[in-house]
Enzyme design. Sequence first.
Site, PDB file in Angstrom:
ATOM      1  N   ARG A  41     -48.942  60.156  29.635  1.00 16.40           N
ATOM      2  CA  ARG A  41     -49.281  58.827  29.129  1.00 16.40           C
ATOM      3  C   ARG A  41     -48.456  57.696  29.740  1.00 16.40           C
ATOM      4  NH1 ARG A  41     -45.738  57.856  24.322  1.00 16.40           N
ATOM      5  NH2 ARG A  41     -44.866  59.883  23.721  1.00 16.40           N
ATOM      6  N   TYR A  73     -17.478  35.387  69.985  1.00 12.14           N
ATOM      7  CA  TYR A  73     -17.310  36.828  69.747  1.00 12.14           C
ATOM      8  C   TYR A  73     -18.275  37.625  70.605  1.00 12.14           C
ATOM      9  CZ  TYR A  73     -17.585  41.266  67.183  1.00 12.14           C
ATOM     10  OH  TYR A  73     -17.591  42.592  66.831  1.00 12.14           O
ATOM     11  N   GLY A  90     -15.284  44.002  67.326  1.00 11.22           N
ATOM     12  CA  GLY A  90     -14.620  44.672  66.220  1.00 11.22           C
ATOM     13  C   GLY A  90     -13.212  44.146  66.042  1.00 11.22           C
ATOM     14  N   ASN A 122     -26.491  45.267  68.200  1.00 11.68           N
ATOM     15  CA  ASN A 122     -26.182  44.490  67.012  1.00 11.68           C
ATOM     16  C   ASN A 122     -27.414  44.269  66.139  1.00 11.68           C
ATOM     17  OD1 ASN A 122     -24.461  43.103  65.341  1.00 11.68           O
ATOM     18  ND2 ASN A 122     -23.692  41.753  66.955  1.00 11.68           N
ATOM     19  N   HIS A 153     -20.521  52.885  72.011  1.00 12.67           N
ATOM     20  CA  HIS A 153     -21.229  52.832  70.740  1.00 12.67           C
ATOM     21  C   HIS A 153     -22.318  53.897  70.625  1.00 12.67           C
ATOM     22  CE1 HIS A 153     -19.012  49.153  70.429  1.00 12.67           C
ATOM     23  NE2 HIS A 153     -19.639  48.733  69.347  1.00 12.67           N
TER      24      HIS A 153
END
Length: 545
Positions: free
Chosen positions: A277, A52, A59, A191, A82
């Site tokens: 408190r 890939y 994608g 990435n 991108h």
Amino acid sequence: MSVIRSARPLDWRDLCAVAAGAPLTLATDARERIGAARALVEQINARGIRAYGVNTGVGALCDVVVSPAEQHALSHNILMSHAVGVGAPLGTQETRAIMAAAINNYAHGHSGVRVEVVERLVALLEADCLPEVPALGSVGYLSHMAHIALVCVGAGHARWHGERVSGAEALRRLGLAPLSLEAKEGLSLVNGTPCVTGLAALALQRAHWLLDWADAVAAMSFENLGGQMAAFDAASLAYRVSPGLAQVGARMRAALAGSGLLAAALGRRTQDPLSMRTIPHVHGAARDVLAATAEVVNRELASTTDNPIVAGTPDEPRVFSQAHAVGASIALAMDSLAAAVAQVAAMAERRLDRLVNPLVSGLPAFLAEASGTRSGFMIAQYTAAALVAQNRREAAPASLDGGVTSGLQEDHLCHATPAALKALAVIENSSRIFGIELLAAAQAYDLQPVSAERAPYTEALYAKVRAALPPYRDDRPLADDMGRAFRMIADGGPPPLPVFTAPATPASPSSPEGWAPGEPMAIAHAHTASANDAMPGVMGAFVGP
């Protein structure tokens, strides 16, 4: 001092050091790992092993085979397509932290980029020539790193000594040529989870400072309001098992030790309001979240968050093309930290309201020196209430936002980077809220009707405020004072607390087996201005048990 990426991964403190300007150096073994991973990519390509983003599209285009001749174009085009960030750019520290996280990721030796690519990021850091990175537009991790990588190839924009220049001009001034990307490098440059991890490291540092200030400022308000010290009794607090609660209880005892104001108020009430408190319970819970978040961030930095991952040997290269770039764990951690800090700040606003409200404070109305003609801190409390409401909106979990992208290929989104950005926004808002409480508490001391001494520690904090700002008499815009108080809190931790060690108490029947309240869950020395020396979290040394 230089931060060195060697066989040991960087941790969140290292990222913060680089973000603040420390140089980052690649050790020889890190360079060797990066080079070995590059050799694996070359073998994968030569053998035609489908991988890939190496020899396929990305994608929804993951099944489209890309020939060797097209792989340079694929890498280059990934950056261009991108780089879709919008909005105002990230700050200097945020950009440096992200770049350091990316370098750390490549140095694991499973990404497959060339050493020259990593060295280019190191060179930009060293020259403090930082890419312009729009803050918005990411559902996960892609756009921020794409804008950083643009400068490496001579595109995009950068800041050079405060001047905005093109990426090409930035490289020219550095004497560097634009990189020509090879197979997989475009994908690896965008990435993984460096963007969220870098931002998360800064969130940890800023939240740590804020929580230390939260204890200190709360002590001032508690003292002004005549609180009952029983709320911080070590034996009582030991019945609830929480390292953070034990730490905060000890810090409050140390901060308020020797208070004449509290001695005068002893026995005045059976119980204080919850905003007083439950300081150990709420602040302590946030510290527990902080420690857990630090562990998540350090695990992220110890992990390879690339897709695909390359492994094996040149003779038997392997490709793992799955989902390590998805930042589900760190997204959840950032959401949790944002909610924890927002709750601490919400309680601060309630104490602030008690300080300015004459019905419960025992002080002049709204801490004004003359009622009627002066409003004092009346409207400052409005600002704090508005910031609390803003925090409530920002603290909604980003990790549940979901969404579908890339033609159904990426049909589950964790929104890790938006979660980190929201956490940083909550921390900033909260620092402003505590700045207002700090000013109000100092003003309350000036108007305190009880003639008694403050605790030595709160006296020192009061003096720190008054060295910078005089009492408020409606004689100047209060916003300016609030801005200076914000910077006091946002820029580092408060003065260190004194050493305070209380005796251990006997174990109770409800204690966990082998644990006596006041013993193993505490370290008998002072928690100073920094709790960063504990691993893997950030709890640091406790003040007493």
